[in-house]
Design a protein around this motif. Structure first.
Motif, PDB file in Angstrom:
ATOM      1  N   ALA A 167     -49.299  17.105  18.959  1.00  0.00           N
ATOM      2  CA  ALA A 167     -48.784  18.062  19.921  1.00  0.00           C
ATOM      3  C   ALA A 167     -49.788  18.948  20.727  1.00  0.00           C
ATOM      4  O   ALA A 167     -49.315  19.541  22.062  1.00  0.00           O
ATOM      5  N   ARG A 168     -51.115  18.726  20.502  1.00  0.00           N
ATOM      6  CA  ARG A 168     -52.212  19.679  21.023  1.00  0.00           C
ATOM      7  C   ARG A 168     -52.336  18.239  22.366  1.00  0.00           C
ATOM      8  O   ARG A 168     -52.430  18.870  23.527  1.00  0.00           O
ATOM      9  N   ALA A 169     -52.270  16.996  22.234  1.00  0.00           N
ATOM     10  CA  ALA A 169     -52.103  16.890  24.089  1.00  0.00           C
ATOM     11  C   ALA A 169     -50.746  16.849  24.711  1.00  0.00           C
ATOM     12  O   ALA A 169     -51.487  17.145  25.917  1.00  0.00           O
ATOM     13  N   ALA A 170     -50.170  16.586  24.029  1.00  0.00           N
ATOM     14  CA  ALA A 170     -48.639  17.436  25.063  1.00  0.00           C
ATOM     15  C   ALA A 170     -48.921  18.458  25.780  1.00  0.00           C
ATOM     16  O   ALA A 170     -49.203  18.901  26.921  1.00  0.00           O
ATOM     17  N   ALA A 171     -49.787  19.421  24.729  1.00  0.00           N
ATOM     18  CA  ALA A 171     -50.384  20.769  25.425  1.00  0.00           C
ATOM     19  C   ALA A 171     -51.272  20.370  26.550  1.00  0.00           C
ATOM     20  O   ALA A 171     -51.322  20.932  27.855  1.00  0.00           O
TER      21      ALA A 171
ATOM     22  N   ILE B 190     -46.355   7.345  21.209  1.00  0.00           N
ATOM     23  CA  ILE B 190     -46.326   8.467  22.002  1.00  0.00           C
ATOM     24  C   ILE B 190     -47.374   9.232  22.704  1.00  0.00           C
ATOM     25  O   ILE B 190     -47.719   9.817  23.801  1.00  0.00           O
ATOM     26  N   LEU B 191     -48.356   9.072  21.988  1.00  0.00           N
ATOM     27  CA  LEU B 191     -50.097   9.959  21.995  1.00  0.00           C
ATOM     28  C   LEU B 191     -50.430   8.785  23.130  1.00  0.00           C
ATOM     29  O   LEU B 191     -51.053   9.393  24.051  1.00  0.00           O
ATOM     30  N   ASP B 192     -50.306   7.344  23.083  1.00  0.00           N
ATOM     31  CA  ASP B 192     -50.787   6.612  23.961  1.00  0.00           C
ATOM     32  C   ASP B 192     -50.388   6.583  25.830  1.00  0.00           C
ATOM     33  O   ASP B 192     -50.496   6.360  26.401  1.00  0.00           O
ATOM     34  N   ALA B 193     -48.498   6.733  25.782  1.00  0.00           N
ATOM     35  CA  ALA B 193     -48.005   7.135  26.788  1.00  0.00           C
ATOM     36  C   ALA B 193     -49.094   8.264  27.263  1.00  0.00           C
ATOM     37  O   ALA B 193     -48.621   8.892  28.892  1.00  0.00           O
ATOM     38  N   ILE B 194     -48.637   9.978  26.726  1.00  0.00           N
ATOM     39  CA  ILE B 194     -49.381  10.831  26.949  1.00  0.00           C
ATOM     40  C   ILE B 194     -51.487  10.421  27.791  1.00  0.00           C
ATOM     41  O   ILE B 194     -51.015  11.486  28.817  1.00  0.00           O
TER      42      ILE B 194
ATOM     43  N   ALA C 124     -43.061  17.350  30.817  1.00  0.00           N
ATOM     44  CA  ALA C 124     -44.502  17.934  30.651  1.00  0.00           C
ATOM     45  C   ALA C 124     -44.200  19.007  29.201  1.00  0.00           C
ATOM     46  O   ALA C 124     -44.255  18.580  28.540  1.00  0.00           O
ATOM     47  N   THR C 125     -43.283  20.102  29.732  1.00  0.00           N
ATOM     48  CA  THR C 125     -42.446  21.050  28.942  1.00  0.00           C
ATOM     49  C   THR C 125     -41.799  20.994  28.019  1.00  0.00           C
ATOM     50  O   THR C 125     -41.611  21.445  27.211  1.00  0.00           O
ATOM     51  N   VAL C 126     -41.184  20.130  28.379  1.00  0.00           N
ATOM     52  CA  VAL C 126     -40.396  19.219  27.419  1.00  0.00           C
ATOM     53  C   VAL C 126     -40.588  19.343  26.686  1.00  0.00           C
ATOM     54  O   VAL C 126     -40.290  19.130  25.358  1.00  0.00           O
ATOM     55  N   LEU C 127     -41.498  18.067  26.310  1.00  0.00           N
ATOM     56  CA  LEU C 127     -41.808  17.332  25.439  1.00  0.00           C
ATOM     57  C   LEU C 127     -43.345  18.636  24.501  1.00  0.00           C
ATOM     58  O   LEU C 127     -43.225  17.855  23.452  1.00  0.00           O
ATOM     59  N   VAL C 128     -43.532  19.320  25.702  1.00  0.00           N
ATOM     60  CA  VAL C 128     -44.474  20.377  24.139  1.00  0.00           C
ATOM     61  C   VAL C 128     -43.453  20.538  23.950  1.00  0.00           C
ATOM     62  O   VAL C 128     -43.879  20.682  22.553  1.00  0.00           O
ATOM     63  N   ARG C 129     -42.390  21.662  23.780  1.00  0.00           N
ATOM     64  CA  ARG C 129     -41.173  21.887  23.120  1.00  0.00           C
ATOM     65  C   ARG C 129     -41.004  20.489  22.061  1.00  0.00           C
ATOM     66  O   ARG C 129     -40.608  21.006  21.110  1.00  0.00           O
ATOM     67  N   ALA C 130     -40.920  19.073  22.580  1.00  0.00           N
ATOM     68  CA  ALA C 130     -39.824  18.597  21.336  1.00  0.00           C
ATOM     69  C   ALA C 130     -41.531  18.501  20.406  1.00  0.00           C
ATOM     70  O   ALA C 130     -41.110  17.840  19.587  1.00  0.00           O
ATOM     71  N   THR C 131     -42.572  18.416  20.918  1.00  0.00           N
ATOM     72  CA  THR C 131     -44.406  18.284  20.027  1.00  0.00           C
ATOM     73  C   THR C 131     -43.862  18.813  19.280  1.00  0.00           C
ATOM     74  O   THR C 131     -43.996  18.697  17.826  1.00  0.00           O
TER      75      THR C 131
ATOM     76  N   VAL D 241     -41.698  21.031  18.183  1.00  0.00           N
ATOM     77  CA  VAL D 241     -40.303  20.650  16.532  1.00  0.00           C
ATOM     78  C   VAL D 241     -40.892  19.895  16.188  1.00  0.00           C
ATOM     79  O   VAL D 241     -40.473  19.633  14.744  1.00  0.00           O
ATOM     80  N   MET D 242     -40.847  18.837  16.468  1.00  0.00           N
ATOM     81  CA  MET D 242     -41.050  17.462  16.262  1.00  0.00           C
ATOM     82  C   MET D 242     -42.225  17.530  14.312  1.00  0.00           C
ATOM     83  O   MET D 242     -42.286  17.431  13.694  1.00  0.00           O
ATOM     84  N   LYS D 243     -43.575  18.137  15.527  1.00  0.00           N
ATOM     85  CA  LYS D 243     -44.583  18.942  14.507  1.00  0.00           C
ATOM     86  C   LYS D 243     -44.193  19.530  12.839  1.00  0.00           C
ATOM     87  O   LYS D 243     -44.266  19.184  11.690  1.00  0.00           O
ATOM     88  N   GLU D 244     -42.963  20.129  13.393  1.00  0.00           N
ATOM     89  CA  GLU D 244     -42.299  21.056  12.003  1.00  0.00           C
ATOM     90  C   GLU D 244     -41.674  20.797  11.064  1.00  0.00           C
ATOM     91  O   GLU D 244     -41.086  20.953   9.671  1.00  0.00           O
ATOM     92  N   ALA D 245     -40.869  19.552  11.623  1.00  0.00           N
ATOM     93  CA  ALA D 245     -40.149  18.512  10.562  1.00  0.00           C
ATOM     94  C   ALA D 245     -41.003  17.475  10.092  1.00  0.00           C
ATOM     95  O   ALA D 245     -40.573  17.795   8.754  1.00  0.00           O
TER      96      ALA D 245
END
Length: 205
Positions: free
Chosen positions: A24-28, A88-92, A115-122, A124-128
């Motif tokens: 999530a930090r990398a996505a941000a 995911i991190l490799d793609a980022i 990238a904005t969609v990715l931030v939101r997705a990561t 939510v993924m973190k919470e899951a």
């Protein structure tokens, strides 16, 4: 005070949480880079550091898997989660690296939308993933990840249509197509994580 041994398998949950937070930090960081390419080298370097941290966390998860006799859920699922987070991190990191290598000066607006969609997705993924230990209250998060992946698909298709509209030079089409493909791969990875979590939950009903 009696000596207590904390079951080693509990460490998986903490490692997954740390790995998800790192993604999530990398996505941000990537969202910031795609909105402002000034100082791109330094921003990409920070993402590279996060990618290295992710590699280390993946190594720790797999090492724990290889030395744990009783695991909290199926070994295949443990490996799938770890490898997908790493993908995911490799793609980022690939997107950040390509922006620097191509010496991009004017960011493509649609890439930042991805990238904005990715931030939101990561996020939510973190919470899951934080609910892996209890496997409770997951459905809302999994549904939201799926919705965001669908939103990412729409942005991706719109972007590809724009690239092939004739408004771009052939080399620029190739350059941007590579970038948006990597971003799409990262977003798709979040849905893969959601599917893996759902599979784990169903096995433990």
């Amino acid at each position: 005070m009696p000596f207590q041994v904390i079951p080693k398998e509990h460490a998986f949950f903490d490692l997954y949480q740390r790995a998800a937070e790192n993604v999530a930090r990398a996505a941000a960081e990537l969202a910031e880079l795609t909105s402002d390419l000034s100082g791109a080298d330094a921003k990409a370097a920070r993402i590279k550091e996060l990618e290295h941290e992710g590699d280390e966390l993946t190594h720790q998860i797999l090492a724990l898997l290889n030395t744990t006799f009783v695991t909290p859920f199926d070994r295949g699922d443990i490996y799938r989660l770890a490898s997908t987070l790493d993908d995911i991190l490799d793609a980022i990191e690939a997107v950040a690296d390509l922006l620097v290598l191509h010496r991009v000066e004017d960011p493509l607006p649609e890439l930042h939308q991805q990238a904005t969609v990715l931030v939101r997705a990561t996020d939510v993924m973190k919470e899951a993933l934080s609910r892996l230990r209890s496997l409770t209250d997951l459905n809302g998060y999994l549904v939201e990840i799926n919705r965001l992946e669908n939103e990412g698909d729409r942005v991706y298709r719109k972007t590809v249509a724009h690239l092939y509209s004739g408004d771009f030079k052939a080399m620029d089409v190739l350059k941007w197509k590579d970038l948006v493909d990597q971003m799409e791969e990262a977003i798709d990875g979040c849905e893969d994580i959601a599917n893996a979590i759902e599979s784990i939950a169903l096995k433990h009903v």
